[in-house]
Design an enzyme around this catalytic site. Structure first.
Site, PDB file in Angstrom:
ATOM      1  N   ASP A 166       2.032   3.889  -3.403  1.00 34.40           N
ATOM      2  CA  ASP A 166       1.811   5.344  -3.403  1.00 34.40           C
ATOM      3  C   ASP A 166       3.119   6.069  -3.710  1.00 34.40           C
ATOM      4  O   ASP A 166       3.158   7.024  -4.490  1.00 34.40           O
ATOM      5  CB  ASP A 166       1.308   5.837  -2.032  1.00 34.40           C
ATOM      6  CG  ASP A 166      -0.214   5.926  -1.958  1.00 34.40           C
ATOM      7  OD1 ASP A 166      -0.886   5.102  -2.618  1.00 34.40           O
ATOM      8  OD2 ASP A 166      -0.729   6.812  -1.245  1.00 34.40           O
ATOM      9  N   ASP A 192       0.847  -1.197   0.000  1.00 36.85           N
ATOM     10  CA  ASP A 192       0.000   0.000   0.000  1.00 36.85           C
ATOM     11  C   ASP A 192       0.879   1.243   0.000  1.00 36.85           C
ATOM     12  O   ASP A 192       0.707   2.159  -0.809  1.00 36.85           O
ATOM     13  CB  ASP A 192      -0.897  -0.028   1.246  1.00 36.85           C
ATOM     14  CG  ASP A 192      -1.786   1.200   1.345  1.00 36.85           C
ATOM     15  OD1 ASP A 192      -2.355   1.597   0.309  1.00 36.85           O
ATOM     16  OD2 ASP A 192      -1.893   1.770   2.454  1.00 36.85           O
TER      17      ASP A 192
HETATM   18  C1  IPM Z   1      -5.475   1.460  -1.736  1.00 31.74           C
HETATM   19  C2  IPM Z   1      -6.178   2.283  -0.706  1.00 31.74           C
HETATM   20  C3  IPM Z   1      -6.970   1.348   0.203  1.00 31.74           C
HETATM   21  C4  IPM Z   1      -5.983   0.419   0.888  1.00 31.74           C
HETATM   22  C5  IPM Z   1      -7.878   2.042   1.234  1.00 31.74           C
HETATM   23  C6  IPM Z   1      -8.808   3.044   0.594  1.00 31.74           C
HETATM   24  C7  IPM Z   1      -8.636   1.050   2.054  1.00 31.74           C
HETATM   25  O1  IPM Z   1      -5.278   3.055  -0.008  1.00 31.74           O
HETATM   26  O2  IPM Z   1      -6.153   0.731  -2.480  1.00 31.74           O
HETATM   27  O3  IPM Z   1      -4.246   1.527  -1.812  1.00 31.74           O
HETATM   28  O4  IPM Z   1      -5.437   0.765   1.927  1.00 31.74           O
HETATM   29  O5  IPM Z   1      -5.761  -0.672   0.367  1.00 31.74           O
HETATM   30 MG    MG Z   2      -3.280   2.983  -0.762  1.00 31.52          MG
END
Ligand code: IPM
Ligand code: MG
Length: 367
Positions: A253, A249
């Site tokens: 990002d 996650d």
């Molecule tokens: C992602 C998002 C989700 C996650 C959230 C919105 C639950 O950040 O898809 O990366 O943490 O997986």
């Molecule tokens: Mg995420």
């Protein structure tokens, strides 16, 4: 005429705006390739809470389970942040992933040449970046038990989440990583925190063992803190990264910003044999810009492309979408998030239209 059933879950915030554009592109490409997409819309997340009190109704879950593929835009927003955890919009996403068995999340981070100036990093660092993050999606901290917050006798509270992985869970995601690497530049970096977390020490051992079946793929291991650093120091060293849920996650990002904007990154979440699948941009619902026509629909449009590729075996059509996006960027069209200084940004709908136009007028001969 071939027909595919697609469940469409626009969700919250900018979700409906960006989904509308992705659908336009999908339909145009479908028509060109002689495929009919039967789209069924449903509410999810905050929109579902407002309509029926819960983030994911049984009907919506059923729709998703029965569909050939699911397209989701984004869920969540400040309006629902004070709700109990079990009722938050994000729960819908997690429940869909779990119930559909979507353990493999593919998040490609590829730099578009035209967008080099939009990245916060130097061009020589990011030129040529082409990374695939393979994130485990149904295990680890997100789903492990025990979990929760409890009141203690002394009036303080105690919060718990548990990072759990079993051998089969690690094996199957490792295989996805190796197989993906095999189709690319044959390098797989497994990311863990094996110096501290026992569960990721197991992760490292199992990934190494699975690697014996993939002698043609060069396997390396990296601690997650180092990986976070290496991604901005020298991202070109990476081909495929495979990692557990929470690390994936965070790292995806981070990887997205190499490409200029998180508004550009699509993803595919796949179950066993890719029979079940959900496609969504990796970004969130951006409530601050919702309804203003400022959002970038390209990640969702590219997610539709991934759906054509992975769920419907329509590689040419998927390529068509990628090419259309590339062409639009080359022509200088920019939404606000990717606009260089001095460039006048276009709206969400204008960006969608621009991609549609490219997809319609591309002069490739039909397959
Ligand atoms: C992602 C998002 C989700 C996650 C959230 C919105 C639950 O950040 O898809 O990366 O943490 O997986
Ligand atoms: Mg995420």
């Amino acid at each position: 005429m071939k027909r595919f059933n697609v469940a469409v879950l626009p969700g919250d915030g900018i979700g409906p705006e960006i989904m509308a554009e992705a659908i336009k592109v999908l339909q145009v490409v479908g028509k060109r390739f002689g495929v009919d997409f039967k789209l069924t819309h449903a509410l999810v997340g905050g929109a579902s809470i407002d309509a029926s009190g819960i983030p994911l109704t049984d009907e919506t879950l059923r729709l998703a389970l029965d569909a050939d593929a699911v397209m989701l835009a984004a869920v969540g927003g400040p309006k629902w942040e004070s709700l109990d955890y079990s009722l938050r919009p994000e729960r819908a996403l997690l429940a869909l992933r779990k119930e559909m068995g979507l353990f493999a999340n593919l998040r490609p981070a590829k730099i578009h040449k035209a967008l080099m100036g939009a990245s916060t990093l130097k061009p020589e660092v990011i030129d040529g970046v082409d990374i695939l993050v393979v994130r485990e999606l149904t295990g680890g901290l997100y789903f492990g038990t025990p979990k929760g917050v409890e009141k203690l006798p002394d009036g303080t509270e105690r919060g718990v989440n548990t990072m759990v992985y079993t051998t089969p869970e690690i094996e199957r995601i490792a295989k996805v990583g190796f197989e993906a690497a095999r189709k690319r530049r044959k390098k797989l970096c497994s990311v863990d925190k094996a110096n501290v977390l026992e569960t990721t020490e197991l992760w490292r051992r199992v990934v190494s063992r699975v690697g014996k079946d993939f002698p043609d793929v060069e396997l390396s291991h990296m601690y997650v803190d180092n990986c976070a650093m290496q991604l901005v120091r020298n991202p070109k060293q990476f081909d495929v990264i495979v990692t557990e849920n929470t690390f994936g996650d965070i790292l995806s990002d981070e990887a997205s910003m190499l490409t200029g904007s998180i508004g550009m990154l699509p993803s595919a979440s796949l179950g066993v044999d890719s029979r079940r699948a959900m496609y969504e941009p990796i970004h969130g619902s951006a409530p601050d810009i919702a309804g203003k026509g400022l959002a970038n629909p390209l990640a969702t449009i590219l997610s539709a492309g991934m759906m054509l590729n992975y769920s419907f075996d329509m590689q040419d059509a998927a390529m068509e979408i990628e090419k259309a996006v590339e062409a639009v960027l080359n022509k200088g069209f920019r939404t606000a998030d990717i606009a260089e200084q001095g460039v006048k940004p276009i709206s969400t709908a204008q960006m969608g239209e621009a991609v549609v136009k490219e997809a319609l007028h591309s002069h490739r001969t039909k397959p």
